[in-house]
Design an enzyme around this catalytic site. Structure first.
Site, mmCIF file in Angstrom:
data_model
loop_
_atom_site.group_PDB
_atom_site.id
_atom_site.type_symbol
_atom_site.label_atom_id
_atom_site.label_comp_id
_atom_site.label_asym_id
_atom_site.label_seq_id
_atom_site.Cartn_x
_atom_site.Cartn_y
_atom_site.Cartn_z
ATOM 1 N N LYS A 13 0.876 -1.250 -0.015
ATOM 2 C CA LYS A 13 -0.031 0.083 0.042
ATOM 3 C C LYS A 13 0.869 1.061 -0.029
ATOM 4 O O LYS A 13 0.665 2.266 -0.711
ATOM 5 C CB LYS A 13 -1.026 -0.005 1.344
ATOM 6 C CG LYS A 13 -1.788 -1.076 1.460
ATOM 7 C CD LYS A 13 -2.602 -0.901 2.618
ATOM 8 C CE LYS A 13 -2.269 -0.929 3.935
ATOM 9 N NZ LYS A 13 -1.489 -2.263 4.122
ATOM 10 N N ARG A 88 -9.677 0.835 8.607
ATOM 11 C CA ARG A 88 -9.159 -0.497 8.720
ATOM 12 C C ARG A 88 -10.348 -1.164 9.522
ATOM 13 O O ARG A 88 -9.999 -2.614 9.981
ATOM 14 C CB ARG A 88 -7.978 -0.352 9.853
ATOM 15 C CG ARG A 88 -6.833 -0.529 8.943
ATOM 16 C CD ARG A 88 -5.527 -0.648 10.232
ATOM 17 N NE ARG A 88 -4.506 -1.350 9.817
ATOM 18 C CZ ARG A 88 -3.405 -0.660 9.308
ATOM 19 N NH1 ARG A 88 -3.470 0.764 8.864
ATOM 20 N NH2 ARG A 88 -2.180 -1.386 9.306
ATOM 21 N N ARG A 160 11.109 -1.382 11.006
ATOM 22 C CA ARG A 160 10.013 -0.897 11.943
ATOM 23 C C ARG A 160 9.853 -2.008 12.923
ATOM 24 O O ARG A 160 9.963 -3.027 13.014
ATOM 25 C CB ARG A 160 8.791 -0.957 10.941
ATOM 26 C CG ARG A 160 8.548 0.473 10.475
ATOM 27 C CD ARG A 160 7.333 0.326 9.707
ATOM 28 N NE ARG A 160 6.010 -0.213 10.128
ATOM 29 C CZ ARG A 160 5.039 -0.291 9.668
ATOM 30 N NH1 ARG A 160 4.848 0.282 8.396
ATOM 31 N NH2 ARG A 160 4.003 -0.847 10.164
ATOM 32 N N ARG A 171 -0.640 -8.732 13.213
ATOM 33 C CA ARG A 171 -1.246 -7.850 12.279
ATOM 34 C C ARG A 171 -1.956 -8.401 11.118
ATOM 35 O O ARG A 171 -2.967 -7.803 10.703
ATOM 36 C CB ARG A 171 -0.031 -6.847 11.797
ATOM 37 C CG ARG A 171 0.462 -5.899 12.729
ATOM 38 C CD ARG A 171 1.942 -5.810 12.408
ATOM 39 N NE ARG A 171 2.158 -4.746 11.347
ATOM 40 C CZ ARG A 171 3.184 -4.569 10.463
ATOM 41 N NH1 ARG A 171 4.230 -5.309 10.816
ATOM 42 N NH2 ARG A 171 3.089 -3.899 9.522
#
Ligand code: AMP
Length: 214
Positions: A13, A88, A160, A171
């Site tokens: 994305k 989301r 990250r 996730r």
């Protein structure tokens, strides 16, 4: 043009949003980037968001929706925007509809980038990003010219905090449970544009451009 990029973590994305910024000349809004900046700056919001992010869970709507609304109301978003990582959950999609209608704007397309789970894990564990300019690299698929250094701005590349295998799996399952229902939500509104997210970034960009009529 107002566009949502939907897809699991690692679908690309962020990469595609940056390409669309150049093509469509509208800004990218990444709630993940906004939240990471708040965490880095140590704001109250950032402090509240940090633990959710480290666990790979969704940050509560009470934090994210206001942040998004403030950003979307800025003048540079008048011609449109590319939403990356928001909404989301169905509750966020409903809040977004309210924000857009209040501003007299409308959503044009929801591009759903489809990638198999094992491919996502491979992509995310090798991902490196530049906190200064947002550029993304991958140790195997698109390494920087000099290890650990951003090609674009010379900044130091980081992994990250939530790109470790345990958090990645969480996730992805949060995505399946809370975010994926958005596909049906937007399909019913005639806005969903599924795109195969495997292939090179150029190939995927081309497919997205086609489905959004650009
Ligand atoms: P991302 O950079 O989009 O992968 O987001 C990184 C993390 O930020 C997510 O795992 C969530 O913890 C948080 N986050 C980003 N966007 C949202 C959102 N729209 N709603 C809730 N949490 C979010």
């Amino acid at each position: 043009m107002n566009l949502i990029l939907l897809g699991p973590p690692g679908a690309g994305k962020g990469t595609q949003a940056q390409r669309l910024v150049d093509r469509l000349k509208v800004p990218q809004i990444s709630t993940g980037d906004l939240l990471r900046a708040a965490v880095r700056e140590g704001t109250d919001l950032g402090k509240q968001a940090k633990e959710y992010m480290e666990r790979g869970e969704l940050v509560p709507d009470s934090i994210v929706v206001g942040m998004l609304e403030e950003r979307i109301k800025a003048d540079d978003c008048t011609p449109g925007c590319i939403l990356d990582g928001f909404p989301r959950a169905v509750s966020q999609a409903e809040a977004l509809a309210g924000v857009f209608s209040g501003l007299g704007r409308a959503l044009d397309h929801v591009v759903s980038i489809e990638v198999p789970e094992e491919e996502l894990v491979k992509r995310l564990t090798g991902r490196r990003s530049c906190p200064r300019c947002g550029a993304m690299f991958h140790v195997m698929f698109s390494p920087p010219k000099q290890e650990g250094v951003c090609d674009k701005c010379g900044g130091e590349l980081i992994t990250r905090a939530d790109d470790n295998e345990e958090t990645i799996r969480n996730r992805i399952s949060v995505y399946r449970e809370q975010t994926e229902p958005l596909k049906k939500f937007y399909q019913e509104k005639g806005l969903l544009r599924p795109v195969d997210g495997t292939g090179t970034p150029q190939e995927i960009e081309k497919k997205i451009a086609e489905v959004v009529g650009q």
